[in-house]
Design a protein around this motif. Structure first.
Motif, PDB file in Angstrom:
ATOM      1  N   ARG A 163     -48.073 -31.076 -63.366  1.00  0.00           N
ATOM      2  CA  ARG A 163     -49.198 -30.680 -64.375  1.00  0.00           C
ATOM      3  C   ARG A 163     -50.920 -30.123 -63.414  1.00  0.00           C
ATOM      4  O   ARG A 163     -51.405 -29.371 -64.245  1.00  0.00           O
ATOM      5  CB  ARG A 163     -49.488 -31.447 -65.411  1.00  0.00           C
ATOM      6  CG  ARG A 163     -50.152 -31.204 -66.648  1.00  0.00           C
ATOM      7  CD  ARG A 163     -51.410 -30.423 -67.191  1.00  0.00           C
ATOM      8  NE  ARG A 163     -51.909 -30.659 -67.608  1.00  0.00           N
ATOM      9  CZ  ARG A 163     -53.168 -30.096 -68.004  1.00  0.00           C
ATOM     10  NH1 ARG A 163     -54.449 -30.354 -66.986  1.00  0.00           N
ATOM     11  NH2 ARG A 163     -53.853 -29.091 -69.189  1.00  0.00           N
ATOM     12  N   ALA A 179     -47.205 -28.847 -74.465  1.00  0.00           N
ATOM     13  CA  ALA A 179     -48.225 -28.640 -73.438  1.00  0.00           C
ATOM     14  C   ALA A 179     -50.128 -28.565 -74.208  1.00  0.00           C
ATOM     15  O   ALA A 179     -50.878 -28.650 -72.672  1.00  0.00           O
ATOM     16  CB  ALA A 179     -47.941 -27.155 -72.706  1.00  0.00           C
ATOM     17  N   ASP A 213     -50.577 -26.604 -62.321  1.00  0.00           N
ATOM     18  CA  ASP A 213     -50.101 -25.736 -64.344  1.00  0.00           C
ATOM     19  C   ASP A 213     -48.850 -25.395 -63.625  1.00  0.00           C
ATOM     20  O   ASP A 213     -48.558 -24.274 -63.856  1.00  0.00           O
ATOM     21  CB  ASP A 213     -51.401 -24.599 -63.825  1.00  0.00           C
ATOM     22  CG  ASP A 213     -52.473 -25.484 -65.132  1.00  0.00           C
ATOM     23  OD1 ASP A 213     -53.154 -25.814 -65.184  1.00  0.00           O
ATOM     24  OD2 ASP A 213     -53.471 -25.168 -64.196  1.00  0.00           O
ATOM     25  N   PRO A 230     -45.268 -25.181 -65.022  1.00  0.00           N
ATOM     26  CA  PRO A 230     -44.680 -24.946 -66.400  1.00  0.00           C
ATOM     27  C   PRO A 230     -43.411 -26.860 -66.458  1.00  0.00           C
ATOM     28  O   PRO A 230     -42.992 -26.496 -65.671  1.00  0.00           O
ATOM     29  CB  PRO A 230     -43.723 -23.862 -66.972  1.00  0.00           C
ATOM     30  CG  PRO A 230     -44.687 -23.030 -66.117  1.00  0.00           C
ATOM     31  CD  PRO A 230     -44.459 -23.425 -64.598  1.00  0.00           C
ATOM     32  N   ILE A 234     -47.988 -34.927 -73.223  1.00  0.00           N
ATOM     33  CA  ILE A 234     -47.932 -33.360 -72.695  1.00  0.00           C
ATOM     34  C   ILE A 234     -47.133 -32.330 -72.516  1.00  0.00           C
ATOM     35  O   ILE A 234     -46.971 -31.200 -72.477  1.00  0.00           O
ATOM     36  CB  ILE A 234     -49.085 -33.161 -71.199  1.00  0.00           C
ATOM     37  CG1 ILE A 234     -50.108 -31.322 -71.703  1.00  0.00           C
ATOM     38  CG2 ILE A 234     -48.204 -33.260 -69.970  1.00  0.00           C
ATOM     39  CD1 ILE A 234     -51.666 -31.990 -70.960  1.00  0.00           C
TER      40      ILE A 234
END
Lengths: 152, 299
Positions: free
Chosen positions: B202, A138, B205, B207, A134
């Protein structure tokens, strides 16, 4: 006397901390406020795969469920919003009986209706990804619908 | 012999002075925390009432439902009044020390009734709990001499042992993975910190394009960082008993908190602030006339 009491408090806190290791699971829960400090004893993603959960809300214009990123709302900061959502999701998945699951789902509907007032159809989705993939792409993750719920 | 004795007296005196200023600083930081807590409650009270679910015995007993605004304000004002009393009137009042610790506990219980019991304020709570009986008055502590010195060391140990616990669990986790779960990533693995940073960022969220990722992808950077972090945490208990290295160690712990925020989004804000204000060597930076000030005040 006061010095002895202070030393006793230190000893109590250390025992409280040790007790917390054994008591933090149900039905006792933490011997508040003493904590066992078992934090990050292994790295996140140690299985080289990770499950995350997100809300997808139904968009009546596109007729599709849209992924909702973690956000700050008027009444929830990022942490509070994320953790309440994850807590309810986990409770629904691991519910010990049907009634508990119904109760938690009801709470989830109240929560989601509050955070997304313009939506009435919600989907809780498990996103499974490999961290080392990931980071390169993404959008490289698998999705599984855990459950759907609707505003009453 | 005389020299040795005078050295001890000055050591006791400087420790008593440091402890007095640290207490005042703790009360000021607590006041700031209370103001932020009041602002938080403006958000909390707007949430649907059904979402409030106490998740530990304290919440179930003392705060079973979302408090009304007047109830919240009564508790909040009790905390403010306790701070005012301890700051201006009598720093050694056990009742107000207890009330302050209890109200902070209660105010946290409100915040933690939404499925998320943050462990960030535990150190803060612990500092207040361990201070309920501990005299702050400089004169009293100088008179108590060795008893004060020993109690102060145990008080600091009671706080800093939390870091040592954390490192002990990491060592147990490390051995468990190395010997019993081969193939799974442990903290000394080259990818460990990299994986941890990816998952952590992540989950918010954030980047995944920051410079921290190529930095941690080097492998050795994460491994060195982990060893540094582990040693700092493990040595915290030693620093509690060794006054000479204590503040330097506090700076290392603070640095590790900063690195955790930077790389892993682990936001412990109040703890490093408390570490700095509780263990700052105030007596080194104050003139002798200032040193006498608290003594005069306490009479």
């Amino acid at each position: 006397m006061r010095y002895t009491l202070t030393k006793t408090m230190v000893v109590i806190s250390i025992f409280g901390s040790i007790a917390s290791v054994f008591l933090s699971t149900k039905p006792f829960n933490e011997p508040y406020p003493f904590f066992h400090w078992k934090l990050y004893s292994q790295p996140l993603g140690w299985q080289n795969e990770f499950d995350d959960f997100r809300v997808y809300t139904f968009d009546s214009v596109t007729n599709k469920f849209e992924r909702q990123a973690i956000k700050v709302t008027k009444t929830f900061n990022e942490d509070d919003c994320t953790y309440l959502f994850l807590n309810l999701t986990n409770k629904i998945i691991k519910a010990e009986n049907a009634q508990q699951q119904v109760d938690c789902k009801q709470k989830m509907v109240i929560f989601l209706s509050h955070v997304y007032p313009n939506n009435s159809k919600f989907r809780v989705v498990k996103e499974t990804y490999k961290p080392l993939e990931i980071i390169k792409q993404a959008t490289h993750y698998d999705t599984t619908t855990v459950f759907e719920c609707f505003r009453n | 012999m005389i020299q040795q004795q005078s050295l001890n007296v000055s050591e006791i005196e400087s420790k008593a002075i440091n402890f007095w200023y640290a207490d005042k600083a703790l009360l000021i930081v607590t006041l700031g925390w209370l103001i932020l807590n009041l602002m938080d409650f403006q958000q909390i009270i707007q949430r649907p009432i059904e979402l409030f679910t106490p998740n530990n015995w304290f919440g179930r007993v003392f705060c079973p439902t979302l408090p009304t605004y007047p109830i919240f304000l009564i508790i909040w004002s009790t905390a403010i009044a306790s701070i005012a009393w301890l700051f201006f009137k009598n720093e050694d009042n056990i009742l107000f020390r207890f009330l302050l610790a209890f109200t902070i506990l209660w105010l946290n219980a409100v915040r933690w009734s939404y499925g998320f019991q943050s462990h960030v304020p535990h150190f803060f709570l612990l500092a207040h709990c361990l201070k309920i009986f501990f005299p702050v008055n400089i004169k009293k502590n100088i008179e108590a001499g060795k008893v004060f010195i020993l109690t102060e060391k145990l008080f600091v140990a009671g706080l800093l042992v939390t870091y040592t616990w954390s490192s002990v669990w990491k060592i147990i986790g490390l051995f468990n993975k190395i010997f019993f779960h081969k193939g799974e990533t442990h903290w000394l693995n080259a990818n460990a910190a990299y994986l941890n940073a990816i998952v952590s960022n992540r989950s918010y969220d954030t980047p995944l394009d920051s410079w921290i990722f190529p930095f941690l992808a080097q492998g050795f950077t994460g491994q060195i960082g982990f060893i540094f972090f582990l040693m700092v945490q493990l040595g915290a208990i030693y620093a509690a008993f060794n006054s000479k290295i204590r503040f330097a160690w506090i700076l290392l712990i603070t640095l590790s908190h900063v690195l955790n925020i930077l790389f892993f989004q682990i936001y412990f804000y109040i703890t490093p602030i408390l570490l700095l204000v509780l263990f700052f060597p105030y007596s080194r930076f104050l003139s002798s006339s200032s040193k006498l000030k608290p003594q005069q005040k306490s009479r």
